[in-house]
Design an enzyme around this catalytic site. Structure first.
Site, PDB file in Angstrom:
ATOM      1  N   ASP A  82      44.000  38.312  36.510  1.00  0.00           N
ATOM      2  CA  ASP A  82      42.821  37.546  36.140  1.00  0.00           C
ATOM      3  C   ASP A  82      41.788  37.535  37.261  1.00  0.00           C
ATOM      4  O   ASP A  82      42.126  37.538  38.450  1.00  0.00           O
ATOM      5  CB  ASP A  82      43.240  36.100  35.822  1.00  0.00           C
ATOM      6  CG  ASP A  82      42.098  35.260  35.331  1.00  0.00           C
ATOM      7  OD1 ASP A  82      41.552  35.579  34.262  1.00  0.00           O
ATOM      8  OD2 ASP A  82      41.725  34.282  36.007  1.00  0.00           O
ATOM      9  N   GLU A 114      41.245  42.390  34.816  1.00  0.00           N
ATOM     10  CA  GLU A 114      40.156  41.718  34.111  1.00  0.00           C
ATOM     11  C   GLU A 114      39.011  41.646  35.123  1.00  0.00           C
ATOM     12  O   GLU A 114      38.952  40.751  35.958  1.00  0.00           O
ATOM     13  CB  GLU A 114      40.604  40.326  33.651  1.00  0.00           C
ATOM     14  CG  GLU A 114      39.603  39.624  32.732  1.00  0.00           C
ATOM     15  CD  GLU A 114      38.751  38.591  33.458  1.00  0.00           C
ATOM     16  OE1 GLU A 114      37.564  38.456  33.078  1.00  0.00           O
ATOM     17  OE2 GLU A 114      39.242  37.947  34.397  1.00  0.00           O
TER      18      GLU A 114
END
Length: 617
Positions: A301, A353
């Site tokens: 993330d 991401e």
């Protein structure tokens, strides 16, 4: 004991211990005997408090000059404990065990003793298949899922990991996906953070059950033929004072500089990615989930937050020692992370991401890249959603929203995501983004999903989007399953399942995703229609024709690479999918006339706001 620990602590302090969870935390060393090992380099004294000591302190001993403390005490599996720290200034703190394998239910933060994580796995066949496969030339179609809001009991309580085996896995399998991607399941306190503000980097959240039950969930997924990916958050952690923040009374896991430590965007603390012990802690966490829980990959993330010093609010002018905006230690950490992971597990997925144009995110480290094998294509996603949300009359002026992505589609190894971030906080659901009345919204949604499924790159869709849920995602309640009583929603669900299964069986849609030779654009200069060929290995191919306007096109000419007989294998306007066509074109014969730089062509009726997928027999 100190002599036994010293070689490992040397590696830990150098940032070279990639399996630190074997030594740190609480481990049963004999029946009724538990060893506790904690890193707190600036503490004056450490103790363990817990059920087994009536919450009275049991002192730990410093292991020479390593910054590590250890002790062995009588305790039993399932009992709760915390670390009591006396700081250099004499203040007494109660903290979590950073290496705890389990925690009590929120709002408590005490760790729970886990005797062993020796689950009896039955996924040998899956792992053997994974080792023999290359992700790049295989189908990869991911169903992104938030376990706390997929389904709930009538009283609003969560499904457990074991209940999810029956409630989640058969559904995902039936819908034709290849993998599940779970939003973070590591222990966290705040439901509204969706798991992205963490405290337990080695513990599956107790909301849904015990560690062995999560292992059983992954095992069951593998035996059904489904891979399991989990979101992992190495950039920042929760601020709560009884967790990792100022762990020994000083910045321990976070940056010493408060300006760098403060993550304004998410209200968290940034890990000091240049600190060697933090590197050991985080890389060991990644290894832990891949080894102990048999996960098939990690979606990392907020990679941009680790790549740039000026990413966060109030840091717009931050620069590194060379004057650049790159976070040099963050870049070095990510390269080291991927190097270590792939050295141990060359067959897993490491997915970034990452929302910027940072170069070579998915290139190997030895070629100058970050070493991920996939990156989310956020540019494609943003442009696609902007385009399909426009009224068709406005789209005519913005063909670049679709065609610009052709320029960079092979710059990285991409995943094309329609994720949770796009259907929350006022952004509207995918269905609600679509223009027009309800019928046209579904027609647009079907065509957009064909665009996603036939564009080069792997795929990801967030739960509920597969049937066109109208409401935005809400983490505090289950999906709107009652939607499926509506014929249009039910038909949309059937369409998604059909498209997914067609994708899996059609190698030309994935075998050459990352090669320019995998796509040939035959009609790309129109702002109303697109046609292209997806090429697989050898001579396999699929022809795609999209109508981006709400008017049907009679006598539409689609270029094809070979003469012969063709079959329409999918028409988005089929009555079965919620469209209006009850009589479908099935068999097409080439005209013997070249078109669009192809040697032959077929004539079709191109449905309004629709798509055709065409195969040669």
């Amino acid at each position: 004991m100190a002599e036994e620990l010293l070689p490992w602590l040397y590696l830990f302090n150098r940032g070279e211990d990639t399996q630190a969870y074997h030594r740190f935390g609480a481990h049963q060393v004999a029946p009724g005997q538990w060893r506790f090992v904690v890193w707190a380099p600036h503490a004056q004294a450490l103790a363990i408090v817990g059920d087994f000591s009536a919450w009275q302190p049991l002192p730990l001993t410093a292991v020479e000059e390593t910054g590590v403390w250890q002790g062995t005490f009588e305790a039993a599996a399932g009992q709760l404990y915390k670390v009591q720290i006396t700081t250099g200034s004499g203040e007494t703190l109660e903290k979590i065990d950073p290496f705890a394998f389990a925690f009590e239910r929120k709002p408590g933060t005490a760790a729970r003793l886990v005797a062993e994580l020796d689950y009896e796995w039955r996924d040998r066949k899956w792992l053997a298949h994974r080792q023999q496969s290359r992700a790049y030339d295989q189908p990869l179609n991911i169903y992104e899922l938030h376990l706390g809001s997929f389904k709930r009991h009538d009283d609003g309580s969560y499904l457990t990991y074991l209940e999810a085996i029956d409630e989640v896995l058969p559904y995902v399998k039936k819908m034709g996906y290849t993998h599940i991607e779970l939003m973070p399941l590591m222990e966290h306190l705040l439901d509204a953070s969706w798991g992205y503000q963490l405290m337990g980097y080695y513990a599956p959240t107790s909301r849904f059950g015990a560690p062995a039950e999560f292992q059983a969930f992954v095992d069951a997924a593998h035996r059904l033929g489904l891979g399991v990916i989990m979101d992992w958050v190495p950039g920042h952690f929760i601020r709560n004072t009884d967790t990792l923040a100022q762990f020994d009374g000083t910045p321990t896991f976070e940056y010493q500089d408060p300006h760098r430590a403060d993550n304004v965007r998410w209200g968290t603390w940034n890990f000091d990615l240049g600190k060697t012990q933090v590197q050991s802690f985080l890389i060991s966490s990644a290894m832990f989930w891949l080894q102990v829980y048999h996960l098939d990959g990690l979606r990392v993330d907020a990679v941009s937050n680790m790549l740039y010093m000026d990413y966060d609010a109030g840091k717009e002018h931050d620069r590194n020692q060379t004057g650049g905006r790159e976070n040099l230690e963050g870049i070095a950490f990510l390269r080291r992370l991927n190097t270590e992971v792939f050295a141990a597990h060359p067959d897993v997925l490491m997915i970034a991401e990452e929302s910027s144009d940072f170069p070579q995110v998915s290139a190997p480290v030895d070629a100058g890249g970050l070493g991920f094998n996939y990156k989310w294509n956020m540019g494609w996603m943003n442009d696609t959603l902007r385009y399909f949300s426009l009224d068709p009359s406005v789209r005519l002026a913005h063909p670049e929203l679709l065609t610009f992505s052709w320029v960079y589609m092979h710059n990285e190894q991409f995943i094309l995501p329609f994720s949770h971030d796009e259907v929350v906080h006022g952004k509207k659901s995918l269905m609600h983004k679509m223009p027009g009345d309800r019928y046209n919204q579904f027609a647009n949604l079907r065509t957009m999903m064909v665009w996603q499924m036939t564009f080069p790159g792997k795929k990801l869709l967030f739960m509920g989007s597969e049937w066109g849920q109208f409401l935005e995602w809400r983490d505090w309640s289950q999906l709107e399953w009652r939607d499926l009583a509506d014929p249009l929603n039910a038909a949309m669900q059937q369409f998604t399942a059909t498209l997914n299964k067609l994708y899996r069986r059609t190698s030309s849609l994935w075998a050459r995703d990352h090669s320019p030779a995998g796509i040939q654009i035959t009609i790309g200069d129109s702002n109303q229609y697109l046609s292209y060929i997806r090429w697989g290995k050898g001579q396999d191919f699929l022809v795609v024709a999209l109508n981006l306007m709400p008017e049907e096109r009679q006598h539409f000419i689609v270029p094809v690479p070979r003469s012969g007989t063709y079959t329409v294998v999918l028409n988005t306007e089929s009555y079965h999918f919620g469209g209006t066509w009850r009589r479908l074109q099935r068999t097409l014969r080439t005209r013997g006339v070249p078109a669009g730089d192809q040697p032959d062509s077929v004539e079709v009726v191109l449905p309004a706001m629709g798509a055709l997928l065409i195969e040669q027999r």
